[in-house]
Motif scaffolding. Structure first.
Motif, PDB file in Angstrom:
ATOM      1  N   TYR A 114       0.923  -1.116  -0.029  1.00 30.43           N
ATOM      2  CA  TYR A 114      -0.082   0.155   0.095  1.00 30.43           C
ATOM      3  C   TYR A 114       0.837   1.176  -0.327  1.00 30.43           C
ATOM      4  CZ  TYR A 114      -3.228  -3.774   1.586  1.00 30.43           C
ATOM      5  OH  TYR A 114      -4.282  -4.600   1.562  1.00 30.43           O
ATOM      6  N   GLN A 115       1.785   0.750   0.370  1.00 32.99           N
ATOM      7  CA  GLN A 115       2.916   2.571   0.624  1.00 32.99           C
ATOM      8  C   GLN A 115       3.331   2.535  -0.342  1.00 32.99           C
ATOM      9  OE1 GLN A 115       6.177   1.278   2.931  1.00 32.99           O
ATOM     10  NE2 GLN A 115       4.951   1.515   5.068  1.00 32.99           N
ATOM     11  N   LEU A 116       3.571   1.343  -1.388  1.00 37.60           N
ATOM     12  CA  LEU A 116       4.013   2.043  -3.101  1.00 37.60           C
ATOM     13  C   LEU A 116       3.035   2.784  -3.825  1.00 37.60           C
ATOM     14  CD1 LEU A 116       5.833   1.426  -5.297  1.00 37.60           C
ATOM     15  CD2 LEU A 116       5.587  -0.776  -5.325  1.00 37.60           C
ATOM     16  N   PHE A 117       1.761   2.041  -3.415  1.00 35.89           N
ATOM     17  CA  PHE A 117       0.374   2.638  -4.275  1.00 35.89           C
ATOM     18  C   PHE A 117       0.748   4.361  -3.611  1.00 35.89           C
ATOM     19  CE2 PHE A 117      -0.419  -1.809  -5.150  1.00 35.89           C
ATOM     20  CZ  PHE A 117      -0.530  -2.068  -6.775  1.00 35.89           C
ATOM     21  N   SER A 118       0.397   4.607  -2.567  1.00 36.07           N
ATOM     22  CA  SER A 118       0.127   5.657  -1.820  1.00 36.07           C
ATOM     23  C   SER A 118       1.512   6.919  -2.456  1.00 36.07           C
ATOM     24  CB  SER A 118       0.167   5.479  -0.379  1.00 36.07           C
ATOM     25  OG  SER A 118      -1.206   4.973  -0.962  1.00 36.07           O
ATOM     26  N   GLY A 119       3.027   6.252  -2.191  1.00 35.61           N
ATOM     27  CA  GLY A 119       3.745   7.560  -2.231  1.00 35.61           C
ATOM     28  C   GLY A 119       4.560   7.364  -3.284  1.00 35.61           C
ATOM     29  N   ALA A 120       4.663   6.187  -4.243  1.00 33.92           N
ATOM     30  CA  ALA A 120       5.381   6.638  -5.348  1.00 33.92           C
ATOM     31  C   ALA A 120       4.989   7.320  -6.235  1.00 33.92           C
ATOM     32  CB  ALA A 120       6.003   5.017  -5.708  1.00 33.92           C
ATOM     33  N   ASP A 121       5.855   7.960  -6.918  1.00 36.38           N
ATOM     34  CA  ASP A 121       5.047   8.385  -8.416  1.00 36.38           C
ATOM     35  C   ASP A 121       3.865   8.134  -9.719  1.00 36.38           C
ATOM     36  OD1 ASP A 121       7.224   8.186  -9.948  1.00 36.38           O
ATOM     37  OD2 ASP A 121       8.595   9.857  -9.027  1.00 36.38           O
ATOM     38  N   GLU A 122       4.182   9.072 -10.791  1.00 42.25           N
ATOM     39  CA  GLU A 122       3.230   7.833 -11.759  1.00 42.25           C
ATOM     40  C   GLU A 122       4.195   6.860 -11.947  1.00 42.25           C
ATOM     41  OE1 GLU A 122       0.359  10.420 -13.279  1.00 42.25           O
ATOM     42  OE2 GLU A 122      -0.469  10.821 -11.858  1.00 42.25           O
TER      43      GLU A 122
ATOM     44  N   ASP B 135       0.383   6.104   4.664  1.00 39.68           N
ATOM     45  CA  ASP B 135       0.848   4.743   3.907  1.00 39.68           C
ATOM     46  C   ASP B 135       2.491   5.980   3.017  1.00 39.68           C
ATOM     47  OD1 ASP B 135      -0.325   2.577   4.646  1.00 39.68           O
ATOM     48  OD2 ASP B 135      -1.581   3.086   3.075  1.00 39.68           O
ATOM     49  N   ALA B 136       1.536   7.078   1.898  1.00 35.32           N
ATOM     50  CA  ALA B 136       2.453   7.461   1.856  1.00 35.32           C
ATOM     51  C   ALA B 136       3.194   8.583   2.370  1.00 35.32           C
ATOM     52  CB  ALA B 136       1.711   8.868   1.134  1.00 35.32           C
TER      53      ALA B 136
ATOM     54  N   THR C  24      10.509   4.080   4.129  1.00 32.81           N
ATOM     55  CA  THR C  24      10.990   2.906   3.849  1.00 32.81           C
ATOM     56  C   THR C  24      11.873   3.414   2.481  1.00 32.81           C
ATOM     57  OG1 THR C  24       9.093   2.159   4.623  1.00 32.81           O
ATOM     58  CG2 THR C  24      10.756   1.368   2.943  1.00 32.81           C
ATOM     59  N   MET C  25      12.103   4.742   2.007  1.00 30.94           N
ATOM     60  CA  MET C  25      12.798   4.941   1.448  1.00 30.94           C
ATOM     61  C   MET C  25      14.157   4.777   2.022  1.00 30.94           C
ATOM     62  SD  MET C  25      12.145   3.603  -1.921  1.00 30.94           S
ATOM     63  CE  MET C  25      11.219   1.861  -1.248  1.00 30.94           C
ATOM     64  N   ALA C  26      14.053   6.311   2.639  1.00 27.67           N
ATOM     65  CA  ALA C  26      14.977   6.510   3.448  1.00 27.67           C
ATOM     66  C   ALA C  26      15.688   5.896   4.017  1.00 27.67           C
ATOM     67  CB  ALA C  26      14.679   8.259   4.545  1.00 27.67           C
ATOM     68  N   CYS C  27      15.344   4.871   5.139  1.00 29.57           N
ATOM     69  CA  CYS C  27      15.676   3.686   5.736  1.00 29.57           C
ATOM     70  C   CYS C  27      16.501   3.401   4.330  1.00 29.57           C
ATOM     71  CB  CYS C  27      14.584   2.696   6.061  1.00 29.57           C
ATOM     72  SG  CYS C  27      14.468   3.715   7.829  1.00 29.57           S
ATOM     73  N   LEU C  28      16.277   2.566   3.557  1.00 31.88           N
ATOM     74  CA  LEU C  28      16.979   1.516   2.296  1.00 31.88           C
ATOM     75  C   LEU C  28      18.013   2.473   2.331  1.00 31.88           C
ATOM     76  CD1 LEU C  28      14.214   0.475   0.014  1.00 31.88           C
ATOM     77  CD2 LEU C  28      15.453  -0.809   1.856  1.00 31.88           C
TER      78      LEU C  28
ATOM     79  N   GLU D 219      20.046   1.761  -7.926  1.00 37.44           N
ATOM     80  CA  GLU D 219      19.887   0.646  -8.613  1.00 37.44           C
ATOM     81  C   GLU D 219      18.948  -0.626  -7.683  1.00 37.44           C
ATOM     82  OE1 GLU D 219      22.473  -2.788 -10.882  1.00 37.44           O
ATOM     83  OE2 GLU D 219      22.864  -1.098 -10.387  1.00 37.44           O
ATOM     84  N   GLY D 220      19.797  -0.820  -6.796  1.00 42.71           N
ATOM     85  CA  GLY D 220      19.031  -1.601  -5.167  1.00 42.71           C
ATOM     86  C   GLY D 220      17.913  -1.482  -5.071  1.00 42.71           C
ATOM     87  N   LYS D 221      17.216   0.123  -4.945  1.00 47.28           N
ATOM     88  CA  LYS D 221      15.799  -0.220  -4.668  1.00 47.28           C
ATOM     89  C   LYS D 221      15.512   0.266  -5.487  1.00 47.28           C
ATOM     90  CE  LYS D 221      16.495   4.776  -2.933  1.00 47.28           C
ATOM     91  NZ  LYS D 221      17.123   5.676  -2.449  1.00 47.28           N
ATOM     92  N   ASN D 222      15.425   0.123  -6.876  1.00 49.98           N
ATOM     93  CA  ASN D 222      14.566  -0.112  -7.953  1.00 49.98           C
ATOM     94  C   ASN D 222      14.561  -1.502  -7.896  1.00 49.98           C
ATOM     95  OD1 ASN D 222      13.602   2.097  -8.426  1.00 49.98           O
ATOM     96  ND2 ASN D 222      15.763   2.238 -10.238  1.00 49.98           N
ATOM     97  N   GLU D 223      15.502  -2.335  -7.968  1.00 46.97           N
ATOM     98  CA  GLU D 223      15.091  -3.390  -7.804  1.00 46.97           C
ATOM     99  C   GLU D 223      14.032  -4.581  -6.076  1.00 46.97           C
ATOM    100  OE1 GLU D 223      19.078  -5.216  -7.190  1.00 46.97           O
ATOM    101  OE2 GLU D 223      19.997  -5.221  -9.459  1.00 46.97           O
ATOM    102  N   VAL D 224      14.417  -3.640  -5.718  1.00 43.77           N
ATOM    103  CA  VAL D 224      12.831  -4.254  -4.216  1.00 43.77           C
ATOM    104  C   VAL D 224      11.851  -4.035  -4.836  1.00 43.77           C
ATOM    105  CG1 VAL D 224      12.371  -3.816  -1.859  1.00 43.77           C
ATOM    106  CG2 VAL D 224      14.703  -3.827  -2.179  1.00 43.77           C
ATOM    107  N   LEU D 225      11.474  -2.329  -5.296  1.00 42.16           N
ATOM    108  CA  LEU D 225      10.066  -2.088  -5.894  1.00 42.16           C
ATOM    109  C   LEU D 225      10.279  -3.248  -7.403  1.00 42.16           C
ATOM    110  CD1 LEU D 225      10.231   2.148  -5.693  1.00 42.16           C
ATOM    111  CD2 LEU D 225       9.663   0.093  -3.892  1.00 42.16           C
TER     112      LEU D 225
END
Length: 217
Positions: A143-151, A180-181, A187-191, A199-205
């Motif tokens: 739900y975080q991904l849908f609420s916080g990630a951009d289009e 969630d947003a 979450t991204m800041a903690c990563l 690149e690693g964060k993109n792989e996680v997403l």
């Protein structure tokens, strides 16, 4: 060696108690480190900002970066990550841990500062990924991904259809939370804090999105 066992029924406050204990340990060890300086400076250690003002630009960047990603900060950053990937809303608790964890923190016996940490996770409720009862949610990260990630990010991973498009999320669009947003940003800041690259964060997403797509096959 000393141990703290935190137990209780759902909603008793185990997750919050764990966070408070880790914050306390990080705070007192950081104070000990600040007061452990030597030499003729009265035991005071220069801050990263002071070092930045008296050093070259490259040295200043290194000092600030080292301060921002101190071991204590990285240990504390593990908590929001574990919550994002292992906690979910249940009928009793909006932030219920659906797994057990053993956290081991190692200290320098001379200075008392944190020198390492490890976390072992076990008994993750894997069935929650595929099925949730009415009124409960899957793990927060979806739900975080849908609420916080951009289009652009959502389009990259084929998530433009939103929560209601995915069977693993119950095909329900009403389970978003206002937190969630902001939790996604955290979450991204903690990563970042624990050293995961872009690149690693993109792989996680990408893995998170892949799980959702698998549920629609």
């Amino acid at each position: 060696n000393q141990s703290v066992i935190i137990s209780g029924e759902s909603g008793a406050g185990k997750t919050e108690a764990t966070k408070k204990i880790m914050q306390y340990l990080a705070r007192i060890t950081a104070k000990g480190k600040d007061g452990a300086g030597g030499g003729g400076g009265g035991g005071r250690r220069a801050s990263a900002k002071e070092k930045a003002e008296t050093s070259s630009p490259d040295d200043a960047d290194d000092a600030i970066r080292a301060n921002a990603t101190s071991l204590e900060d990285r240990v504390l950053s593990s908590n929001p990550l574990l919550e994002s990937f292992g906690n979910a809303r249940t009928l009793k608790n909006d932030n219920s841990s659906r797994f057990g964890k053993f956290i081991k923190i190692s200290f320098n016996t001379d200075t008392g500062t944190i020198v390492g940490a490890s976390i072992s996770n076990y008994l993750l409720e894997k069935t929650r990924i595929t099925t949730q009862i009415e009124g409960e949610r899957n793990y927060h990260i979806f739900y975080q991904l849908f609420s916080g990630a951009d289009e652009q990010v959502l389009a990259k991973f084929g998530l433009e259809g939103g929560i209601a498009s995915f069977r693993y999320l119950g095909n329900r669009a009403t389970l978003k939370s206002r937190r969630d947003a902001s939790a996604f940003v955290e979450t991204m800041a903690c990563l970042d804090q624990i050293g995961v690259s872009e690149e690693g964060k993109n792989e996680v997403l990408g893995i998170i999105a892949a799980v959702l797509h698998l549920g629609n096959i």
